[in-house]
Design an enzyme around this catalytic site. Structure first.
Site, PDB file in Angstrom:
ATOM      1  N   HIS A   1      -3.460  18.693  72.602  1.00  0.00           N
ATOM      2  CA  HIS A   1      -2.393  19.128  73.509  1.00  0.00           C
ATOM      3  C   HIS A   1      -1.010  18.864  72.914  1.00  0.00           C
ATOM      4  O   HIS A   1      -0.028  19.485  73.325  1.00  0.00           O
ATOM      5  CB  HIS A   1      -2.531  18.436  74.863  1.00  0.00           C
ATOM      6  CG  HIS A   1      -2.234  19.336  76.028  1.00  0.00           C
ATOM      7  ND1 HIS A   1      -3.036  20.411  76.365  1.00  0.00           N
ATOM      8  CD2 HIS A   1      -1.207  19.348  76.915  1.00  0.00           C
ATOM      9  CE1 HIS A   1      -2.531  21.025  77.419  1.00  0.00           C
ATOM     10  NE2 HIS A   1      -1.421  20.404  77.768  1.00  0.00           N
TER      11      HIS A   1
ATOM     12  N   TYR B   1       9.769  20.785  79.609  1.00  0.00           N
ATOM     13  CA  TYR B   1      10.003  20.687  78.173  1.00  0.00           C
ATOM     14  C   TYR B   1      11.484  20.588  77.826  1.00  0.00           C
ATOM     15  O   TYR B   1      11.826  20.233  76.695  1.00  0.00           O
ATOM     16  CB  TYR B   1       9.367  21.881  77.453  1.00  0.00           C
ATOM     17  CG  TYR B   1       7.858  21.808  77.457  1.00  0.00           C
ATOM     18  CD1 TYR B   1       7.197  20.866  76.678  1.00  0.00           C
ATOM     19  CD2 TYR B   1       7.097  22.641  78.256  1.00  0.00           C
ATOM     20  CE1 TYR B   1       5.814  20.769  76.687  1.00  0.00           C
ATOM     21  CE2 TYR B   1       5.711  22.557  78.281  1.00  0.00           C
ATOM     22  CZ  TYR B   1       5.080  21.619  77.495  1.00  0.00           C
ATOM     23  OH  TYR B   1       3.717  21.521  77.522  1.00  0.00           O
TER      24      TYR B   1
ATOM     25  N   LYS C   1      -6.767  28.029  82.494  1.00  0.00           N
ATOM     26  CA  LYS C   1      -6.782  27.053  83.574  1.00  0.00           C
ATOM     27  C   LYS C   1      -6.818  27.782  84.912  1.00  0.00           C
ATOM     28  O   LYS C   1      -6.071  28.720  85.146  1.00  0.00           O
ATOM     29  CB  LYS C   1      -5.548  26.162  83.485  1.00  0.00           C
ATOM     30  CG  LYS C   1      -5.584  24.967  84.419  1.00  0.00           C
ATOM     31  CD  LYS C   1      -4.433  24.034  84.136  1.00  0.00           C
ATOM     32  CE  LYS C   1      -4.505  22.795  85.014  1.00  0.00           C
ATOM     33  NZ  LYS C   1      -3.393  21.853  84.741  1.00  0.00           N
TER      34      LYS C   1
ATOM     35  N   HIS D   1       1.520  29.046  82.556  1.00  0.00           N
ATOM     36  CA  HIS D   1       1.873  28.155  83.660  1.00  0.00           C
ATOM     37  C   HIS D   1       2.057  28.955  84.942  1.00  0.00           C
ATOM     38  O   HIS D   1       2.725  29.991  84.944  1.00  0.00           O
ATOM     39  CB  HIS D   1       3.176  27.406  83.358  1.00  0.00           C
ATOM     40  CG  HIS D   1       3.009  26.284  82.390  1.00  0.00           C
ATOM     41  ND1 HIS D   1       4.056  25.726  81.691  1.00  0.00           N
ATOM     42  CD2 HIS D   1       1.900  25.599  81.992  1.00  0.00           C
ATOM     43  CE1 HIS D   1       3.607  24.766  80.913  1.00  0.00           C
ATOM     44  NE2 HIS D   1       2.303  24.663  81.085  1.00  0.00           N
TER      45      HIS D   1
ATOM     46  N   ARG E   1       0.237  22.041  71.577  1.00  0.00           N
ATOM     47  CA  ARG E   1       0.740  22.919  72.636  1.00  0.00           C
ATOM     48  C   ARG E   1       2.126  22.474  73.100  1.00  0.00           C
ATOM     49  O   ARG E   1       3.018  23.298  73.284  1.00  0.00           O
ATOM     50  CB  ARG E   1      -0.257  22.916  73.799  1.00  0.00           C
ATOM     51  CG  ARG E   1       0.146  23.755  75.013  1.00  0.00           C
ATOM     52  CD  ARG E   1      -1.028  23.792  75.982  1.00  0.00           C
ATOM     53  NE  ARG E   1      -0.658  24.134  77.337  1.00  0.00           N
ATOM     54  CZ  ARG E   1      -0.604  25.380  77.816  1.00  0.00           C
ATOM     55  NH1 ARG E   1      -0.884  26.400  77.016  1.00  0.00           N
ATOM     56  NH2 ARG E   1      -0.295  25.611  79.079  1.00  0.00           N
TER      57      ARG E   1
END
Length: 302
Positions: A237, A272, A166, A263, A240
């Site tokens: 996802h 999370y 990303k 990230h 993930r």
């Protein structure tokens, strides 16, 4: 016909947008999304987007809101248009007229380890099982799984090289021993099928010259979940999310998980903690430390 989205040709404006994205090493999926979203604005505008005014952008955003475009979708459109006006058209004054809307992030669906096992075993072929195992075992985004090449497997260092994550960032993802065994099994099978070689995509699509699409990976997950009797709504996802949550529940430091996920910000990973139920259950409430004796008072009805 709109010059940005004309069929059968690549207009100078579209080509410039593509070159600007390539220069910044945007992933194929990001490029596809940006072209789609800028094209969406151009279709609404009814003329070339290079003629857009500040009032056009204002009216477009109002219209999209009134027609019920979800906030995450609108924010993605805003990101694409900001890039287009800032870099491709060199009109940062117009980019500043685009408004990104904050929204409450939904708590993601997380599978139990048993559910993940059932889902992976419910896949219909070795390629699909290996691809979904990479998503869960290394915590990769679906676009990162699709873009893997055979040469990205570094068995000596036990890492997967992610060349375009990303934001175009490079990183190393973990390569568990069990995943390496499965990938070697897929390598042997793929060689026999004639679809794998040293410089090929790790998971080729219908043509060996192209990688498996993210859309196909999504269908694979949905079909495997249905076969595994998992009734919750899941996608690539989800694997993930489950990877990150299971690591957190096993006591892995959150900054390590941040690095594994790629990230940029720790608070993204910290989200999370809201779904790590095993971690929550391990916490002793201060109420339990009070050792209260039961009260003789009557509990009121209702």
């Amino acid at each position: 016909m709109n010059e940005l989205i004309a069929i059968g040709t690549v207009s100078p404006l579209r080509q410039r947008l593509i070159e600007d994205m390539n220069m910044r090493r945007f992933s194929r999926e990001t490029q596809r999304n940006y072209i789609r979203d800028v094209g969406r604005f151009a279709t609404w505008l009814g003329r070339s987007p290079h003629t857009a005014t500040a009032e056009d952008l204002r009216r477009f955003q109002i219209d999209q809101r009134e027609t019920g475009v979800p906030v995450p979708t609108m924010n993605s459109i805003v990101a694409a248009l900001r890039f287009f006006f800032t870099h491709t058209l060199d009109r940062p004054d117009l980019a500043r007229k685009l408004v990104r809307t904050s929204h409450a992030r939904k708590i993601p669906v997380v599978l139990t380890q048993d559910e993940v096992k059932r889902l992976l075993e419910a896949t219909t072929c070795l390629k699909h099982q290996a691809a979904l195992s990479v998503a869960y075992g290394a915590g990769l985004r679906v676009g990162e799984v699709s873009a893997l090449k055979v040469r990205d497997i570094d068995s000596k260092r036990m890492v997967l090289r992610i060349e375009r994550g990303k934001g175009g960032r490079y990183r190393n993802a973990m390569l568990p021993e069990g995943l390496l065994v499965l990938l070697r099994e897929w390598w042997r099978a793929g060689r026999q099928q004639g679809v794998l070689h040293a410089d090929s995509w790790l998971f080729p699509g219908r043509s060996a010259l192209l990688p498996i699409s993210t859309r196909q990976l999504y269908r694979v997950v949905v079909e495997a979940a249905e076969a595994a009797d998992i009734t919750r709504r899941v996608g690539p996802h989800t694997l993930r999310h489950s990877f990150a949550t299971h690591l957190l529940e096993d006591g892995v430091d959150i900054r390590v998980i941040q690095a594994l996920l790629g990230h940029a910000k720790l608070n993204t990973t910290a989200f999370y903690t809201q779904v790590a139920t095993k971690t929550m259950r391990a916490v002793i409430s201060p109420l339990d430390r009070l050792a209260l004796t039961s009260s003789t008072a009557q509990v009121p009805d209702g």
